[in-house]
Design a protein around this motif. Structure first.
Motif, PDB file in Angstrom:
ATOM      1  N   LYS A  23      43.722  37.889  39.125  1.00 14.53           N
ATOM      2  CA  LYS A  23      44.901  38.279  38.263  1.00 14.53           C
ATOM      3  C   LYS A  23      44.445  39.855  38.024  1.00 14.53           C
ATOM      4  O   LYS A  23      45.497  40.820  37.791  1.00 14.53           O
ATOM      5  N   TRP A  24      43.391  40.256  37.463  1.00 16.47           N
ATOM      6  CA  TRP A  24      43.047  41.294  37.202  1.00 16.47           C
ATOM      7  C   TRP A  24      43.075  42.675  38.120  1.00 16.47           C
ATOM      8  O   TRP A  24      43.631  43.617  38.080  1.00 16.47           O
ATOM      9  N   TYR A  25      42.816  42.086  39.442  1.00 12.63           N
ATOM     10  CA  TYR A  25      42.988  43.105  40.411  1.00 12.63           C
ATOM     11  C   TYR A  25      44.487  43.476  40.888  1.00 12.63           C
ATOM     12  O   TYR A  25      44.743  44.733  40.888  1.00 12.63           O
ATOM     13  N   ILE A  26      45.163  42.419  40.838  1.00  8.08           N
ATOM     14  CA  ILE A  26      46.695  42.733  40.803  1.00  8.08           C
ATOM     15  C   ILE A  26      47.384  43.431  39.934  1.00  8.08           C
ATOM     16  O   ILE A  26      48.083  44.343  40.186  1.00  8.08           O
ATOM     17  N   ALA A  27      47.156  43.091  38.692  1.00 11.93           N
ATOM     18  CA  ALA A  27      47.492  43.760  37.551  1.00 11.93           C
ATOM     19  C   ALA A  27      47.203  45.117  37.156  1.00 11.93           C
ATOM     20  O   ALA A  27      47.925  46.292  37.194  1.00 11.93           O
ATOM     21  N   LYS A  28      45.919  45.262  37.362  1.00 10.15           N
ATOM     22  CA  LYS A  28      45.438  46.658  37.012  1.00 10.15           C
ATOM     23  C   LYS A  28      45.625  47.764  38.013  1.00 10.15           C
ATOM     24  O   LYS A  28      45.696  48.820  37.766  1.00 10.15           O
ATOM     25  N   GLY A  30      47.104  47.124  41.145  1.00 10.57           N
ATOM     26  CA  GLY A  30      48.507  47.189  41.829  1.00 10.57           C
ATOM     27  C   GLY A  30      48.427  47.314  43.380  1.00 10.57           C
ATOM     28  O   GLY A  30      49.520  47.723  44.156  1.00 10.57           O
ATOM     29  N   LEU A  31      47.268  46.553  43.623  1.00  8.47           N
ATOM     30  CA  LEU A  31      47.205  46.593  45.139  1.00  8.47           C
ATOM     31  C   LEU A  31      47.379  44.889  45.473  1.00  8.47           C
ATOM     32  O   LEU A  31      47.085  44.043  44.877  1.00  8.47           O
ATOM     33  N   PRO A  32      47.667  44.722  46.803  1.00  6.12           N
ATOM     34  CA  PRO A  32      48.201  43.508  47.386  1.00  6.12           C
ATOM     35  C   PRO A  32      46.796  42.727  47.444  1.00  6.12           C
ATOM     36  O   PRO A  32      45.858  43.296  47.941  1.00  6.12           O
ATOM     37  N   TRP A  33      46.895  41.501  47.179  1.00  6.61           N
ATOM     38  CA  TRP A  33      45.619  40.715  47.269  1.00  6.61           C
ATOM     39  C   TRP A  33      45.597  39.961  48.597  1.00  6.61           C
ATOM     40  O   TRP A  33      46.449  39.372  49.182  1.00  6.61           O
ATOM     41  N   GLU A  34      44.389  39.971  49.325  1.00  9.35           N
ATOM     42  CA  GLU A  34      44.055  39.282  50.530  1.00  9.35           C
ATOM     43  C   GLU A  34      43.050  38.321  50.326  1.00  9.35           C
ATOM     44  O   GLU A  34      43.251  37.306  50.555  1.00  9.35           O
ATOM     45  N   THR A  36      38.762  38.008  48.587  1.00  5.56           N
ATOM     46  CA  THR A  36      37.855  38.345  47.465  1.00  5.56           C
ATOM     47  C   THR A  36      37.036  39.470  48.149  1.00  5.56           C
ATOM     48  O   THR A  36      36.709  40.563  47.410  1.00  5.56           O
ATOM     49  N   ARG A  37      36.536  39.129  49.351  1.00  4.45           N
ATOM     50  CA  ARG A  37      35.853  40.157  50.097  1.00  4.45           C
ATOM     51  C   ARG A  37      36.571  41.478  50.377  1.00  4.45           C
ATOM     52  O   ARG A  37      35.972  42.487  50.245  1.00  4.45           O
ATOM     53  N   GLN A  38      37.749  41.279  50.566  1.00  7.52           N
ATOM     54  CA  GLN A  38      38.660  42.619  50.750  1.00  7.52           C
ATOM     55  C   GLN A  38      38.874  43.514  49.560  1.00  7.52           C
ATOM     56  O   GLN A  38      38.725  44.535  49.734  1.00  7.52           O
ATOM     57  N   ALA A  39      39.040  42.559  48.514  1.00  7.39           N
ATOM     58  CA  ALA A  39      39.171  43.288  47.072  1.00  7.39           C
ATOM     59  C   ALA A  39      37.929  43.923  46.937  1.00  7.39           C
ATOM     60  O   ALA A  39      37.966  45.172  46.352  1.00  7.39           O
ATOM     61  N   VAL A  40      36.811  43.230  47.028  1.00  6.36           N
ATOM     62  CA  VAL A  40      35.524  44.035  46.577  1.00  6.36           C
ATOM     63  C   VAL A  40      35.246  45.250  47.339  1.00  6.36           C
ATOM     64  O   VAL A  40      34.873  46.416  47.226  1.00  6.36           O
ATOM     65  N   GLU A  41      35.463  45.158  48.823  1.00  2.74           N
ATOM     66  CA  GLU A  41      35.569  46.363  49.510  1.00  2.74           C
ATOM     67  C   GLU A  41      36.443  47.618  49.033  1.00  2.74           C
ATOM     68  O   GLU A  41      36.087  48.689  49.056  1.00  2.74           O
ATOM     69  N   MET A  42      37.590  47.271  48.574  1.00  3.84           N
ATOM     70  CA  MET A  42      38.271  48.101  48.210  1.00  3.84           C
ATOM     71  C   MET A  42      37.927  48.768  47.013  1.00  3.84           C
ATOM     72  O   MET A  42      38.098  50.139  46.834  1.00  3.84           O
ATOM     73  N   LEU A  43      37.436  48.088  46.007  1.00  5.30           N
ATOM     74  CA  LEU A  43      36.894  48.436  44.875  1.00  5.30           C
ATOM     75  C   LEU A  43      35.413  49.579  45.147  1.00  5.30           C
ATOM     76  O   LEU A  43      35.289  50.411  44.423  1.00  5.30           O
ATOM     77  N   CYS A  44      34.881  49.316  46.191  1.00 10.24           N
ATOM     78  CA  CYS A  44      33.704  50.190  46.711  1.00 10.24           C
ATOM     79  C   CYS A  44      33.957  51.612  47.195  1.00 10.24           C
ATOM     80  O   CYS A  44      33.262  52.500  47.021  1.00 10.24           O
TER      81      CYS A  44
END
Length: 165
Positions: A23-28, A30-34, A36-44
């Motif tokens: 929820k935080w990733y999408i809202a703050k 504004g990137l599409p969710w695929e 958890t691993r992809q989201a953490v890679e995007m944060l890095c």
């Protein structure tokens, strides 16, 4: 430990305490969710993890309310008027303080903001299974029959296991 592994473990610990990462990733961000691993890679990538570290939602979940914190109060000096009317300088030495507060996460955010390396600061508060194994080895009693069937007391600390391998 790589940056990816560290951010992944930080997110896992916050999620264990109730943080809604997706929820935080999408809202703050504004990137599409695929995943958890992809989201953490995007944060890095491009140090986007700063948005996570300084997020109030993340901090309030990572450091649970009522958790005991230890912090250093710096040396203070100030002037004040004495009874005889002269102005004197008061110097108070620095000291270590331990406190249990509902808003401990605010203290940690302030410290994180002035830290040279925020990820290194966060690493100090991350409890992983490897750390606990080292603590157990150091605290073993020399008398093997001292407490043969006792269960370890619950410390209320979330243990994060890495499943990256």
């Amino acid at each position: 430990m790589t940056r990816f592994e560290l951010v992944h473990l930080l997110v896992a610990q916050a999620r264990a305490n109730g943080f809604e990462f997706r929820k935080w990733y999408i809202a703050k961000l504004g990137l599409p969710w695929e995943t958890t691993r992809q989201a953490v890679e995007m944060l890095c990538v491009e140090r986007r993890y700063y948005a996570l570290l300084f997020s109030h939602e993340f901090a309030s979940s990572f450091w649970k309310a009522g958790e005991r914190i230890t912090f250093q109060v710096p040396t203070q000096s100030f002037t004040r008027r004495k009874k005889d009317g002269t102005i004197g300088t008061v110097v108070r030495k620095g000291y270590t303080r331990r406190s249990t507060r509902d808003d401990a996460w605010r203290y940690h955010l302030r410290e994180l903001a002035v830290a040279e390396e925020p990820l290194r600061y966060m690493r100090k508060y991350l409890r992983v299974e490897e750390d606990l194994e080292l603590d157990d080895e150091q605290s073993e009693s020399p008398d093997p029959q001292a407490r043969p069937f006792s269960q370890p007391e619950s410390t209320g600390i979330t243990i994060v296991r890495s499943n990256l391998t």
